[in-house]
Design a protein around this motif. Structure first.
Motif, PDB file in Angstrom:
ATOM      1  N   PRO A 190       0.815  -1.141   0.012  1.00  0.00           N
ATOM      2  CA  PRO A 190      -0.068  -0.051   0.053  1.00  0.00           C
ATOM      3  C   PRO A 190       0.775   1.266   0.001  1.00  0.00           C
ATOM      4  O   PRO A 190       2.019   1.385   0.269  1.00  0.00           O
ATOM      5  CB  PRO A 190      -0.997  -0.072   1.302  1.00  0.00           C
ATOM      6  N   ASP A 191       0.261   2.325  -0.599  1.00  0.00           N
ATOM      7  CA  ASP A 191       0.997   3.548  -0.697  1.00  0.00           C
ATOM      8  C   ASP A 191       1.704   4.179   0.706  1.00  0.00           C
ATOM      9  O   ASP A 191       2.527   4.788   0.769  1.00  0.00           O
ATOM     10  CB  ASP A 191      -0.017   4.668  -1.349  1.00  0.00           C
ATOM     11  N   TRP A 192       0.864   3.847   1.863  1.00  0.00           N
ATOM     12  CA  TRP A 192       1.052   4.392   3.032  1.00  0.00           C
ATOM     13  C   TRP A 192       2.401   3.970   3.631  1.00  0.00           C
ATOM     14  O   TRP A 192       3.055   4.316   4.421  1.00  0.00           O
ATOM     15  CB  TRP A 192       0.014   4.398   4.076  1.00  0.00           C
ATOM     16  N   LEU A 193       2.952   2.520   3.313  1.00  0.00           N
ATOM     17  CA  LEU A 193       4.013   2.034   3.339  1.00  0.00           C
ATOM     18  C   LEU A 193       5.271   2.536   2.802  1.00  0.00           C
ATOM     19  O   LEU A 193       6.346   2.294   3.175  1.00  0.00           O
ATOM     20  CB  LEU A 193       4.006   0.467   3.261  1.00  0.00           C
ATOM     21  N   ARG A 194       5.218   3.486   2.049  1.00  0.00           N
ATOM     22  CA  ARG A 194       6.516   3.876   1.132  1.00  0.00           C
ATOM     23  C   ARG A 194       7.198   4.813   2.115  1.00  0.00           C
ATOM     24  O   ARG A 194       8.278   4.683   1.993  1.00  0.00           O
ATOM     25  CB  ARG A 194       5.977   4.630  -0.194  1.00  0.00           C
ATOM     26  N   TRP A 195       6.636   5.562   2.809  1.00  0.00           N
ATOM     27  CA  TRP A 195       7.464   6.901   3.589  1.00  0.00           C
ATOM     28  C   TRP A 195       8.163   6.008   4.734  1.00  0.00           C
ATOM     29  O   TRP A 195       9.261   5.925   4.823  1.00  0.00           O
ATOM     30  CB  TRP A 195       6.745   7.781   4.065  1.00  0.00           C
ATOM     31  N   PRO A 196       7.359   5.067   5.545  1.00  0.00           N
ATOM     32  CA  PRO A 196       8.428   4.103   6.335  1.00  0.00           C
ATOM     33  C   PRO A 196       9.438   3.161   5.605  1.00  0.00           C
ATOM     34  O   PRO A 196      10.450   3.129   6.499  1.00  0.00           O
ATOM     35  CB  PRO A 196       7.359   3.446   7.073  1.00  0.00           C
ATOM     36  N   GLY A 197       9.089   2.908   4.625  1.00  0.00           N
ATOM     37  CA  GLY A 197       9.958   2.050   3.954  1.00  0.00           C
ATOM     38  C   GLY A 197      11.149   3.004   3.330  1.00  0.00           C
ATOM     39  O   GLY A 197      12.510   2.631   3.400  1.00  0.00           O
ATOM     40  N   TYR A 198      11.060   4.239   2.843  1.00  0.00           N
ATOM     41  CA  TYR A 198      12.169   4.986   2.716  1.00  0.00           C
ATOM     42  C   TYR A 198      13.021   5.263   3.811  1.00  0.00           C
ATOM     43  O   TYR A 198      14.021   5.416   3.684  1.00  0.00           O
ATOM     44  CB  TYR A 198      11.725   6.285   2.000  1.00  0.00           C
ATOM     45  N   ALA A 199      12.364   5.634   5.063  1.00  0.00           N
ATOM     46  CA  ALA A 199      12.859   5.991   6.351  1.00  0.00           C
ATOM     47  C   ALA A 199      13.794   4.938   6.730  1.00  0.00           C
ATOM     48  O   ALA A 199      14.909   5.324   6.938  1.00  0.00           O
ATOM     49  CB  ALA A 199      11.749   6.542   7.084  1.00  0.00           C
ATOM     50  N   LEU A 200      13.475   3.771   6.657  1.00  0.00           N
ATOM     51  CA  LEU A 200      14.258   2.428   7.180  1.00  0.00           C
ATOM     52  C   LEU A 200      15.409   2.353   6.190  1.00  0.00           C
ATOM     53  O   LEU A 200      16.505   1.923   6.702  1.00  0.00           O
ATOM     54  CB  LEU A 200      13.323   1.347   7.232  1.00  0.00           C
ATOM     55  N   SER A 201      15.106   2.403   4.914  1.00  0.00           N
ATOM     56  CA  SER A 201      16.286   2.362   3.835  1.00  0.00           C
ATOM     57  C   SER A 201      17.244   3.431   4.124  1.00  0.00           C
ATOM     58  O   SER A 201      18.439   2.909   3.904  1.00  0.00           O
ATOM     59  CB  SER A 201      15.527   2.413   2.395  1.00  0.00           C
ATOM     60  N   PHE A 202      16.918   4.678   4.373  1.00  0.00           N
ATOM     61  CA  PHE A 202      17.773   5.613   4.675  1.00  0.00           C
ATOM     62  C   PHE A 202      18.655   5.438   5.838  1.00  0.00           C
ATOM     63  O   PHE A 202      19.922   5.627   5.802  1.00  0.00           O
ATOM     64  CB  PHE A 202      17.108   7.182   4.772  1.00  0.00           C
ATOM     65  N   LEU A 203      17.809   5.015   6.729  1.00  0.00           N
ATOM     66  CA  LEU A 203      18.572   4.886   8.199  1.00  0.00           C
ATOM     67  C   LEU A 203      19.457   3.707   8.005  1.00  0.00           C
ATOM     68  O   LEU A 203      20.586   3.579   8.598  1.00  0.00           O
ATOM     69  CB  LEU A 203      17.681   4.676   9.377  1.00  0.00           C
ATOM     70  N   GLY A 204      18.874   2.626   7.233  1.00  0.00           N
ATOM     71  CA  GLY A 204      19.952   1.361   7.150  1.00  0.00           C
ATOM     72  C   GLY A 204      21.280   1.584   6.357  1.00  0.00           C
ATOM     73  O   GLY A 204      22.316   1.297   6.937  1.00  0.00           O
ATOM     74  N   VAL A 205      21.100   2.274   5.444  1.00  0.00           N
ATOM     75  CA  VAL A 205      22.745   2.678   4.550  1.00  0.00           C
ATOM     76  C   VAL A 205      23.350   3.827   5.519  1.00  0.00           C
ATOM     77  O   VAL A 205      24.530   3.524   5.305  1.00  0.00           O
ATOM     78  CB  VAL A 205      22.303   3.680   3.353  1.00  0.00           C
ATOM     79  N   ALA A 206      22.763   4.583   6.184  1.00  0.00           N
ATOM     80  CA  ALA A 206      23.613   5.599   7.150  1.00  0.00           C
ATOM     81  C   ALA A 206      24.135   4.725   8.072  1.00  0.00           C
ATOM     82  O   ALA A 206      25.485   4.704   8.357  1.00  0.00           O
ATOM     83  CB  ALA A 206      22.721   6.592   7.448  1.00  0.00           C
ATOM     84  N   LEU A 207      23.401   3.804   8.602  1.00  0.00           N
ATOM     85  CA  LEU A 207      24.129   2.699   9.872  1.00  0.00           C
ATOM     86  C   LEU A 207      25.258   1.976   9.067  1.00  0.00           C
ATOM     87  O   LEU A 207      26.161   1.916   9.907  1.00  0.00           O
ATOM     88  CB  LEU A 207      23.146   2.043  10.453  1.00  0.00           C
ATOM     89  N   ALA A 208      24.844   1.430   8.077  1.00  0.00           N
ATOM     90  CA  ALA A 208      25.862   0.564   7.483  1.00  0.00           C
ATOM     91  C   ALA A 208      27.114   1.187   7.039  1.00  0.00           C
ATOM     92  O   ALA A 208      28.208   0.783   7.498  1.00  0.00           O
ATOM     93  CB  ALA A 208      25.379  -0.338   6.313  1.00  0.00           C
TER      94      ALA A 208
END
Length: 232
Positions: free
Chosen positions: A74-92
């Motif tokens: 669903p569209d509402w999951l996109r922003w949580p998905g973007y946030a997790l992807s951003f944080l994941g790369v920054a942490l890695a």
């Protein structure tokens, strides 16, 4: 199975089935630590290259069953998905730049210090692996294709199992030093801080964290171009 599936299976297998098991110790005893690391790195790079080529071939074939949707996010999951992807790369990225348990000689240099966990290690003792897991989880919220479930789910699980494996190997090398390190850190991010066993010190993360955020931001801004370049 196509090339993408075989390459992904091989990549996960050598990291979980060899590096994270007793088979690694037997291979190291047979050929030595550095020959093992060299051969393991070459095998990983070869499988990664095969994975990229297989991915390109699979995505170019609209009839490949791995391109079918298992679920429609669903569209509402996109922003949580973007946030997790951003944080994941920054942490890695921050984890790659920070000396930690995956660095050779970490136990002898860092665990003997008065404070064995500093910087991003206060958040988790496995920042790169947890960054990869969070990045994979973010993509699972956005992508519902069969290949995406296999790729991002497989890599996330591999990272989590890898963190547990590193804990076991660190304790096996020097139980007293490792237990002292584990007492003030946590595998899961922020668990030690929440339990009062450590504290968040952003100043210690410093330039490494800034580089991680910058790299993550650059990837997000050029994500479309990167995917198109990979497809060509």
């Amino acid at each position: 199975m196509n090339d993408f599936a075989w390459a992904l299976a091989g990549f996960v297998l050598i990291h979980v089935g060899i590096s994270a098991t007793g088979l690694r110790a037997r291979l190291v005893a047979a050929i030595g630590e550095w020959p093992y690391r060299g051969l393991f790195s070459l095998a990983s790079l070869a499988l990664l290259a095969w994975l990229v080529v297989g991915y390109q071939t699979m995505r170019d074939d609209p009839f490949d069953p791995l391109n079918e949707m298992l679920w429609l996010p669903p569209d509402w999951l996109r922003w949580p998905g973007y946030a997790l992807s951003f944080l994941g790369v920054a942490l890695a990225v921050t984890g790659v730049l920070s000396p930690g348990p995956t660095y050779a000689g970490f136990e002898s240099r860092s665990l003997a210090q008065p404070e064995p966990a500093r910087g991003v290690l206060r958040v988790t003792r496995h920042p790169f692996l947890w960054g990869a897991a969070v990045w994979g989880a973010g993509h699972l919220l956005i992508n519902g294709e069969r290949f995406a479930i296999m790729l991002f789910g497989g890599l996330a699980l591999m990272a989590i199992f890898g963190a547990r494996s590193i804990d076991r190997k660190g304790r096996a090398r020097d139980a007293d030093a490792w237990d002292r390190f584990a007492d003030v850190t946590s595998n899961a991010p922020f668990a030690a801080i929440a339990q009062g066993r450590n504290k968040l010190a952003l100043g210690e993360i410093g330039w490494r964290g800034l580089v991680g955020v910058a790299v993550s931001l650059a990837i997000m801004l050029t994500h479309g171009q990167l995917l198109r370049a990979l497809a060509n």
